[in-house]
Design a protein around this motif. Structure first.
Motif, PDB file in Angstrom:
ATOM      1  N   SER A  74      -2.192  -2.256  11.569  1.00 36.85           N
ATOM      2  CA  SER A  74      -1.595  -1.525  10.344  1.00 36.85           C
ATOM      3  C   SER A  74      -0.091  -1.939  10.680  1.00 36.85           C
ATOM      4  O   SER A  74       0.411  -1.823  11.742  1.00 36.85           O
ATOM      5  N   TYR A  75       0.582  -2.106   9.499  1.00 34.54           N
ATOM      6  CA  TYR A  75       2.116  -2.294   9.420  1.00 34.54           C
ATOM      7  C   TYR A  75       2.551  -1.284   8.443  1.00 34.54           C
ATOM      8  O   TYR A  75       2.304  -1.322   7.154  1.00 34.54           O
ATOM      9  N   SER A  83       0.984  -1.187  -0.016  1.00 36.41           N
ATOM     10  CA  SER A  83       0.135   0.039   0.149  1.00 36.41           C
ATOM     11  C   SER A  83       0.610   1.146   0.008  1.00 36.41           C
ATOM     12  O   SER A  83       2.095   1.408   0.689  1.00 36.41           O
ATOM     13  N   LEU A  84       0.572   2.119  -0.793  1.00 38.37           N
ATOM     14  CA  LEU A  84       1.449   3.529  -0.752  1.00 38.37           C
ATOM     15  C   LEU A  84       0.629   4.526   0.107  1.00 38.37           C
ATOM     16  O   LEU A  84      -0.627   4.912  -0.434  1.00 38.37           O
ATOM     17  N   ASN A  85       1.225   4.754   1.018  1.00 45.30           N
ATOM     18  CA  ASN A  85       0.614   5.842   1.916  1.00 45.30           C
ATOM     19  C   ASN A  85       0.842   7.040   1.193  1.00 45.30           C
ATOM     20  O   ASN A  85       1.847   7.469   0.821  1.00 45.30           O
ATOM     21  N   GLN A  86      -0.292   7.831   1.362  1.00 41.58           N
ATOM     22  CA  GLN A  86      -0.171   9.135   0.703  1.00 41.58           C
ATOM     23  C   GLN A  86       0.821  10.344   1.049  1.00 41.58           C
ATOM     24  O   GLN A  86       1.207  11.137   0.225  1.00 41.58           O
ATOM     25  N   VAL A 113       5.450  -9.876  12.529  1.00 37.45           N
ATOM     26  CA  VAL A 113       4.208  -9.467  12.439  1.00 37.45           C
ATOM     27  C   VAL A 113       3.416 -10.324  11.702  1.00 37.45           C
ATOM     28  O   VAL A 113       2.003 -10.602  11.991  1.00 37.45           O
ATOM     29  N   THR A 114       4.053 -10.875  10.670  1.00 37.54           N
ATOM     30  CA  THR A 114       3.188 -12.170  10.093  1.00 37.54           C
ATOM     31  C   THR A 114       2.728 -13.338  11.043  1.00 37.54           C
ATOM     32  O   THR A 114       1.618 -13.714  11.218  1.00 37.54           O
ATOM     33  N   LYS A 115       3.899 -13.563  11.860  1.00 35.33           N
ATOM     34  CA  LYS A 115       3.483 -14.673  12.930  1.00 35.33           C
ATOM     35  C   LYS A 115       2.663 -14.219  13.806  1.00 35.33           C
ATOM     36  O   LYS A 115       2.023 -15.166  14.367  1.00 35.33           O
ATOM     37  N   ALA A 116       2.496 -12.877  13.976  1.00 40.07           N
ATOM     38  CA  ALA A 116       1.540 -12.540  15.055  1.00 40.07           C
ATOM     39  C   ALA A 116       0.143 -12.682  14.587  1.00 40.07           C
ATOM     40  O   ALA A 116      -0.872 -12.430  15.275  1.00 40.07           O
ATOM     41  N   GLY A 117       0.062 -13.027  13.204  1.00 39.46           N
ATOM     42  CA  GLY A 117      -1.334 -12.997  12.553  1.00 39.46           C
ATOM     43  C   GLY A 117      -1.743 -11.942  11.646  1.00 39.46           C
ATOM     44  O   GLY A 117      -2.726 -11.885  11.085  1.00 39.46           O
ATOM     45  N   TYR A 118      -1.094 -10.765  11.300  1.00 40.36           N
ATOM     46  CA  TYR A 118      -1.277  -9.653  10.922  1.00 40.36           C
ATOM     47  C   TYR A 118      -1.190 -10.087   9.320  1.00 40.36           C
ATOM     48  O   TYR A 118      -0.073 -10.394   8.790  1.00 40.36           O
ATOM     49  N   THR A 119      -2.368 -10.237   8.326  1.00 35.30           N
ATOM     50  CA  THR A 119      -2.233 -10.378   7.260  1.00 35.30           C
ATOM     51  C   THR A 119      -2.846  -9.316   5.963  1.00 35.30           C
ATOM     52  O   THR A 119      -3.007  -9.381   4.864  1.00 35.30           O
ATOM     53  N   GLY A 120      -2.938  -8.066   6.725  1.00 39.58           N
ATOM     54  CA  GLY A 120      -3.340  -6.890   5.813  1.00 39.58           C
ATOM     55  C   GLY A 120      -2.150  -6.505   4.917  1.00 39.58           C
ATOM     56  O   GLY A 120      -1.155  -6.798   4.929  1.00 39.58           O
ATOM     57  N   VAL A 171      -8.432   0.812   0.475  1.00 39.41           N
ATOM     58  CA  VAL A 171      -8.123   2.147   1.540  1.00 39.41           C
ATOM     59  C   VAL A 171      -7.467   1.295   2.702  1.00 39.41           C
ATOM     60  O   VAL A 171      -8.373   0.796   3.474  1.00 39.41           O
ATOM     61  N   SER A 172      -6.145   1.340   2.933  1.00 43.38           N
ATOM     62  CA  SER A 172      -5.774   0.555   4.062  1.00 43.38           C
ATOM     63  C   SER A 172      -5.685   1.269   5.193  1.00 43.38           C
ATOM     64  O   SER A 172      -5.785   0.614   6.543  1.00 43.38           O
ATOM     65  N   SER A 173      -5.813   2.518   5.260  1.00 36.42           N
ATOM     66  CA  SER A 173      -5.957   3.086   6.494  1.00 36.42           C
ATOM     67  C   SER A 173      -6.343   4.700   6.192  1.00 36.42           C
ATOM     68  O   SER A 173      -6.101   5.034   5.087  1.00 36.42           O
TER      69      SER A 173
END
Length: 277
Positions: A204-205, A12-15, A239-246, A64-66
């Protein structure tokens, strides 16, 4: 058009990385460079108009990621505090209208005229408690972001991911989580254990690099992935191991990068992204 590389599907590209561009221009940039998500900023959304911004990113096929940002809660003056709460309620509504489940919080520095950091932290907790029912009713999670200690006085008195997590865990997980931003937390010896502890609370990461020398305005001391000192793969793995997949946002504040051609910046973001894995 840039060819898709392994791992880029979550980019994702943060603006903020292309700060000069409008919502429409940033959305078009993402399409040209095979970037499927965008992190939006409220001031750009306001300039475009909320409905128009939501329609534009949807038409571009972007997630929209965030939404950045809410927060700045550290006021003891009743009028200023009420204004901050009202602004954050508006931000929650904007996030919901844009179709994102994450509102990033930069919680606030010291109370104006005060050196009491404990007071500032208590005010942040009180404000988040007031916003939790609004967030739950809107389907938006508040993401508490820890900022590097250099910003504690004026931007955020929460400096470690562990502090952000301890605060978030006082509230329901469907309403409050944490943001992992490599720029702000890479230095912390407890980072990997705190990421593991965060689990589902990670909303969010965000990634960018820590570069030296720091500019006079330290806020602008971020660089492209690979240009600085951060060892990204262990953080991404945690972060991945913690379960974040976004989505994973690249968020860069840097005057030289802002001045560069946006297509050049997007191409570099895209091509460097696999380095975080």
């Amino acid at each position: 058009m840039t060819t898709t590389a392994p791992g880029v599907a979550r980019l994702s590209l943060n603006q903020a990385t292309v700060n000069r561009l409008s919502v429409t221009e940033a959305a078009d940039l993402c399409v040209r460079h095979d970037i499927g998500a965008i992190g939006l900023w409220r001031e750009h959304v306001a300039r475009a108009g909320l409905a128009a911004a939501a329609a534009r990113v949807k038409a571009a096929g972007l997630t929209v990621s965030s939404l950045c940002r809410g927060g700045f809660f550290t006021h003891v003056d009743p009028v200023a505090r009420a204004a901050a709460i009202a602004d954050n309620k508006a931000a929650i509504a904007e996030a919901a209208a844009l179709g994102t489940g994450t509102l990033v919080l930069v919680s606030g520095g010291l109370v104006p005229g005060s050196r009491d950091i404990g007071l500032a932290r208590r005010l942040i907790g009180d404000a988040i408690a007031e916003l939790v029912p609004v967030a739950q009713g809107s389907g938006v999670r508040l993401g508490i972001e820890a900022l590097h200690p250099v910003f504690a006085a004026d931007r955020c008195v929460i400096s470690r991911l562990g502090e952000a997590l301890d605060l978030a865990r006082q509230f329901p997980a469907d309403a409050v989580g944490v943001v992992v931003d490599t720029y702000h937390v890479w230095w912390d010896a407890s980072l990997l254990s705190d990421i593991a502890r965060a689990g589902e609370r990670i909303v969010s990461y965000q990634v960018c690099d820590w570069v030296l020398p720091l500019p006079a305005d330290t806020l602008l001391g971020r660089g492209h992935v690979g240009d600085g000192y951060i060892d990204f793969p262990p953080v991404t793995a945690a972060v991945t191991k913690a379960g974040y997949t976004g989505d994973i946002e690249v968020e860069i504040f840097n005057a030289e990068i802002w001045a560069a051609p946006a297509d050049q910046t997007a191409a570099t973001v895209h091509d460097r992204f696999p380095l975080i894995f």
